[in-house]
Design an enzyme around this catalytic site. Structure first.
Site, PDB file in Angstrom:
ATOM      1  N   GLY B  19       1.063  -1.184   0.087  1.00 31.87           N
ATOM      2  CA  GLY B  19       0.116  -0.166  -0.017  1.00 31.87           C
ATOM      3  C   GLY B  19       0.970   1.161   0.066  1.00 31.87           C
ATOM      4  O   GLY B  19       1.986   1.185  -0.673  1.00 31.87           O
ATOM      5  N   CYS B  20       0.629   2.246   0.681  1.00 29.65           N
ATOM      6  CA  CYS B  20       1.246   3.369   0.862  1.00 29.65           C
ATOM      7  C   CYS B  20       2.261   3.345   1.888  1.00 29.65           C
ATOM      8  O   CYS B  20       2.147   2.526   2.443  1.00 29.65           O
ATOM      9  CB  CYS B  20       0.292   4.618   0.924  1.00 29.65           C
ATOM     10  SG  CYS B  20      -1.082   4.667  -0.252  1.00 29.65           S
ATOM     11  N   ALA B  21       3.071   4.573   2.030  1.00 26.05           N
ATOM     12  CA  ALA B  21       4.105   4.630   3.108  1.00 26.05           C
ATOM     13  C   ALA B  21       3.536   6.100   3.752  1.00 26.05           C
ATOM     14  O   ALA B  21       3.450   7.164   2.928  1.00 26.05           O
ATOM     15  CB  ALA B  21       5.459   4.594   2.565  1.00 26.05           C
ATOM     16  N   ARG B  48       7.054   0.534  -0.797  1.00 31.00           N
ATOM     17  CA  ARG B  48       5.380   0.727  -0.342  1.00 31.00           C
ATOM     18  C   ARG B  48       4.962   1.520  -1.565  1.00 31.00           C
ATOM     19  O   ARG B  48       3.630   1.346  -1.432  1.00 31.00           O
ATOM     20  CB  ARG B  48       5.321   1.181   0.940  1.00 31.00           C
ATOM     21  CG  ARG B  48       6.186   0.509   2.016  1.00 31.00           C
ATOM     22  CD  ARG B  48       5.590   0.969   3.511  1.00 31.00           C
ATOM     23  NE  ARG B  48       4.156   0.754   3.601  1.00 31.00           N
ATOM     24  CZ  ARG B  48       3.825  -0.395   4.294  1.00 31.00           C
ATOM     25  NH1 ARG B  48       4.765  -1.421   4.653  1.00 31.00           N
ATOM     26  NH2 ARG B  48       2.713  -0.502   4.483  1.00 31.00           N
ATOM     27  N   SER B 188       4.038   8.628   0.482  1.00 31.44           N
ATOM     28  CA  SER B 188       4.299   7.800  -0.811  1.00 31.44           C
ATOM     29  C   SER B 188       3.075   6.865  -1.190  1.00 31.44           C
ATOM     30  O   SER B 188       2.761   6.131  -0.567  1.00 31.44           O
ATOM     31  CB  SER B 188       5.633   6.924  -0.711  1.00 31.44           C
ATOM     32  OG  SER B 188       5.860   6.255  -1.825  1.00 31.44           O
TER      33      SER B 188
END
Lengths: 272, 392
Positions: B19-21, B48, B188
C-alpha cells in the site's frame, strides 16, 4: 517451479545449480544503503559459495532477508530487518539483534528464529514448522492460520504479549505467551482481545488470566496437562537461555491453555 | 536459452505488493528543522509506493507571512490561473504572490504550474462569517468552479507540496531541502482505486489541516454525503479527502477536542462499549449515534496534522501498519519501524498503538515559533453549543 514474483531469476537458478554444501565459514555483509534485492543477491552468492554463517550489519528495513533459504545455515542480523523476514525458510537459524517488522517467518517450514526485541504484525503467518522466539511484544494477528501436520508442529514463543487477534483462524501448532512486563507499554492501552478468533487447531498457552471477552467464542479454556507442563518448562528454559534472562518467577503452573472447541467452527456456516 | 522476459523485467515484478507509506516528524519544542531526515525515512520505504504520488506538508515555513493565508494552487492550464487570480483579487487582499520555486528534475514529467498567494479576505466579502469560512468558500469555489485549478493548501504559515512521482523526487522538484519546518508529514502513494494525478497525491488539506493516509476508506460515500451537507465538496477523486474535511468540521468548526474526534472516526466496537462503565459508555453511544456518518470504515493508517499538533490514527482492528517513536525533541510516526530507526537510532520511546488508539503529538505551548497554540480542551459551553454548530 517456485513462482513467487519477489524472487529474482538468479535466485531461482540457484536452486538447480550444484551448490557447495554449507561450511563453518563466516561471511559478513554491510547492508547500509543497499536495496533489498541487492542485499539478498549478495546473501545468495555467499550461500552458493558455501558460507554457513552470515552476519548482516546495518540493516534498515530491507525485506525478504533469509526468505526462501532452504539450507542449515545461520544468520545474525543487526538493525531492523524489513517485512517477510525468513519467509518460506526451511532449516535456517536466524537471530535478530533489534526489532523485526511484519511477517516474520511467514509460511516458514523449519528452523529457528530468535528476535532480541519486538516484532510487528502477522508473526508466523501460515507457519508450518520450526520455532520463533520473540523477547518482547508482537503486533496484531500473530500465528494467523498457523498449521501442523504429523511431525511438523510450529512453535511461537512471545516474551511479553501479543496485540489483538493472536491465533486468528489458527489451525495447528503452539503459541506460548509469557506475559512478562512490557518494554513498550504504550502498545497496550487496553488488554488484547479477539485471541483465537476462528481457531480450529493447535493450542495457546497464556501465563496469567484472561477475561472471557478477550478470546474468540471458538476458544475453550483448560489447565495444561502434565505433558504440556513439561513442554512449557522446556520453553521457559530455552527462552531464558536465548535472551540471558533469569525467569525464576515464571512457572508452568501459572499458564492456562486455550484450545479450539470445534475442529470446524464454520462448518455449518459455509458448507451445505 | 536466455529468458527474454527476465531481460525486460529482471525482478519479475509482475505482481505488485503493498500500500502506501506514511512518515511524519514533529519537533515537540516547535523548532524549525530541515526535512532531510523525512526525505531519507520516506524513501527508505520506497517499496511501499510505486512512484505515482508523493507529497509533503510542512508547518512553520512562511514566518514572514504568518498572519496571511498561504494559498498554494495547482494549474493544469495557464488560463485557469488568470481565472483564479481574478477570483482571488476581488475577494482578498493579496500581500504577495509567486510561482512556487522548482528545480528541473528528470523524473518529473509534465508538471502543472503551482503558485502561492499570501492573502487576507477583504472587508465587504462575506463579512458575516469568519475568515476561515471565507477561505474555505474560496477553496471550494476554485476546486468546483474553475476548470484545471486545484488548491493544494490554504493554511497560514504552512504548505502542501505534492505531485506524481516518488516522494524524494517531489522533494527535489519543489526544492524542499531549502525549507525548514517544525512539523513535516510525508506520503508515498500506491494508488489502487483512483487514477494518479497531481491533485490526487497526499497530503489532502483544508485551511491548516492536512491528512496523509494509507488504506481504503470504505465509508467514503457515506462520509462524503454527510460532508456535502456541511458545505464541503469532494473534488479530488480520492477517499482520503474526506478525512481532512471531517477533522475540519469536528475540530475547528464544532470545536471538539482531538480525543473525541478520533473516537468519532475510529470508535470502539459496540461490544467494547457495552463493557465500559458510565458515564464513558453513554458518551460513546451518543457519539456513535450523532456522528454515525463520520465513522471511518475500512483499513487505514493516517496522520492528521495542524499547527501545533499531529495525530496518528489506525482503523479499529489495525489493518494497516503504524509505529511511533520519540527521540529527543522529535516525535516520529511511520508505516515501518526501520524508517524511524534509520533517522533516529537511539529512541527514548517506541510503540505501535492498538487500532483506534491515537498517537498524539503536541508542541509545548511555551514554544515561541508557534503562532497558534494547540487547541484547548473543549469547554462545557462549547459542548452545549455543539448541537447548534456545524452549519455553514
Amino acid at each position: 517451479m517456485i513462482s513467487n514474483p519477489n524472487m529474482d531469476i538468479d535466485n531461482l537458478e540457484l536452486e538447480t545449480r550444484n551448490l557447495k554444501p554449507p561450511t563453518a565459514r563466516l561471511a559478513r555483509v554491510d547492508a547500509r544503503g543497499l536495496d533489498y534485492r541487492e542485499l539478498n543477491r549478495r546473501v545468495d552468492e555467499l550461500l552458493a559459495s558455501g558460507a554457513g554463517e552470515i552476519e548482516i550489519r546495518g540493516v534498515h528495513g530491507q525485506r525478504y532477508i533469509a526468505s526462501r533459504v532452504r539450507r542449515p545455515v545461520s544468520f545474525r542480523i543487526h538493525g531492523t530487518p524489513g517485512n517477510d523476514l525468513a519467509a518460506f525458510s526451511d532449516g535456517v537459524r536466524l537471530e535478530v539483534f533489534g526489532d523485526a517488522q511484519d511477517g516474520v517467518g511467514n509460511t516458514m517450514n523449519s528452523g529457528e528464529i530468535i528476535i532480541h526485541g519486538r516484532a510487528g504484525d502477522i508473526v508466523g503467518m501460515g507457519m508450518r514448522g520450526g520455532r520463533i522466539f520473540i523477547r518482547d511484544e508482537v503486533g496484531y494477528r500473530t500465528a494467523i492460520h498457523m498449521k501442523e501436520y504429523g511431525e511438523q508442529r510450529p512453535v511461537i514463543v512471545i516474551g511479553v504479549m501479543g496485540q489483538d487477534f493472536l491465533g486468528e483462524y489458527m489451525a495447528g501448532g503452539v503459541v506460548v505467551i509469557l506475559n512478562l512486563p512490557p518494554r513498550n507499554p504504550k502498545s497496550f492501552s487496553r488488554p488484547p482481545a479477539f485471541i483465537g478468533t476462528g481457531i480450529h487447531g493447535g493450542k495457546i498457552f497464556f501465563r496469567g488470566k484472561l477475561e472471557p471477552y478477550q478470546t474468540g467464542k471458538e476458544v475453550g479454556f483448560d489447565r495444561p496437562d502434565e505433558k504440556e507442563m513439561e513442554f512449557l518448562s522446556g520453553i521457559i528454559r530455552d527462552y531464558s537461555n536465548y535472551f540471558g534472562l533469569n525467569l525464576a518467577q515464571v512457572v508452568p503452573d501459572d499458564f492456562i491453555k486455550l484450545y479450539p472447541k470445534h475442529l470446524r467452527p464454520y462448518g455449518r456456516l459455509y458448507a451445505y | 536459452m536466455k529468458n527474454l522476459r527476465s531481460l525486460n523485467n529482471p525482478y519479475r515484478d509482475d505482481k505488485v505488493f503493498e500500500g502506501c507509506a506514511i512518515f511524519a516528524l514533529l519537533n515537540q519544542a516547535g523548532r524549525n528543522v530541515s526535512g532531510e531526515p523525512v526525505f531519507r525515512a520516506i524513501s527508505n520505504m520506497r517499496n511501499r509506493g510505486n512512484g505515482l504520488g508523493g507529497g509533503f506538508a510542512v508547518y512553520g515555513i512562511y514566518p514572514e507571512y504568518a498572519e496571511h493565508y498561504a494559498l498554494q494552487v495547482m494549474f493544469d492550464d495557464p488560463l485557469a490561473r488568470e481565472e483564479v487570480e481574478s477570483y482571488l483579487k476581488g475577494r482578498f487582499e493579496v500581500a504577495d504572490e509567486e510561482e512556487v520555486p522548482t528545480r528541473k528534475t528528470q523524473a518529473v514529467i509534465h508538471p502543472p504550474q503551482v503558485f502561492r498567494y499570501f492573502l487576507k479576505p477583504r472587508a465587504g466579502w462575506m463579512d458575516d462569517v469568519t475568515e476561515d469560512e471565507r477561505v474555505i468558500r474560496a477553496v471550494m469555489d476554485i476546486n468546483i468552479g474553475i476548470k484545471d485549478a486545484f488548491v493544494f493548501s490554504s493554511g497560514k504559515n504552512m504548505g502542501v507540496f505534492k505531485g506524481v512521482g516518488h516522494p524524494e523526487t517531489i522533494a527535489e522538484y519543489f526544492r524542499l531541502d531549502e525549507y525548514r519546518g517544525y512539523l513535516w508529514t510525508a506520503h508515498s502513494r500506491f494508488p489502487t482505486n483512483s487514477r494518479a494525478w497531481w491533485g490526487g497525491a497526499h497530503p489532502f488539506s483544508i485551511l491548516d489541516w492536512t491528512v496523509i493516509h494509507n488504506g481504503e476508506i470504505s465509508s467514503y460515500g457515506i462520509n462524503r454525503r454527510y460532508l456535502e451537507m456541511h458545505g464541503y465538496a469532494c473534488t479530488l477523486e480520492t477517499d482520503t479527502e474526506v478525512l481532512a474535511y471531517i477533522v475540519d468540521l469536528l475540530a475547528r468548526r464544532q470545536r471538539l477536542p482531538m480525543s473525541l474526534v478520533t473516537k468519532i472516526m475510529a470508535p470502539p466496537l459496540w461490544e467494547e462499549i457495552e463493557r465500559m462503565k458510565e458515564p464513558e459508555r453513554s458518551e460513546l453511544i451518543k457519539l456513535r449515534q450523532i456522528y454515525s456518518s463520520l465513522l471511518v470504515n475500512g483499513p487505514f493508517a493516517c496522520v492528521i496534522a495542524h499547527h501545533g499538533e499531529m495525530i496518528g490514527l489506525n482503523d479499529r482492528i489495525r489493518l494497516r501498519p503504524m509505529t511511533a517513536g520519540i527521540g529527543g525533541e522529535n516525535l516520529y510516526i511511520s508505516s515501518e519501524e526501520a524508517s524511524i530507526r534509520l533517522v533516529c537510532p537511539e529512541l527514548d520511546e517506541f510503540w505501535s498503538p492498538q487500532g483506534g488508539d491515537p498517537i498524539v503529538g503536541r508542541v509545548k505551548p511555551e514554544s515561541p515559533e508557534i503562532f497558534e497554540p494547540a487547541r484547548p480542551e473543549v469547554s462545557d459551553e462549547d459542548r452545549a453549543g455543539l448541537k447548534a454548530g456545524g452549519r455553514v
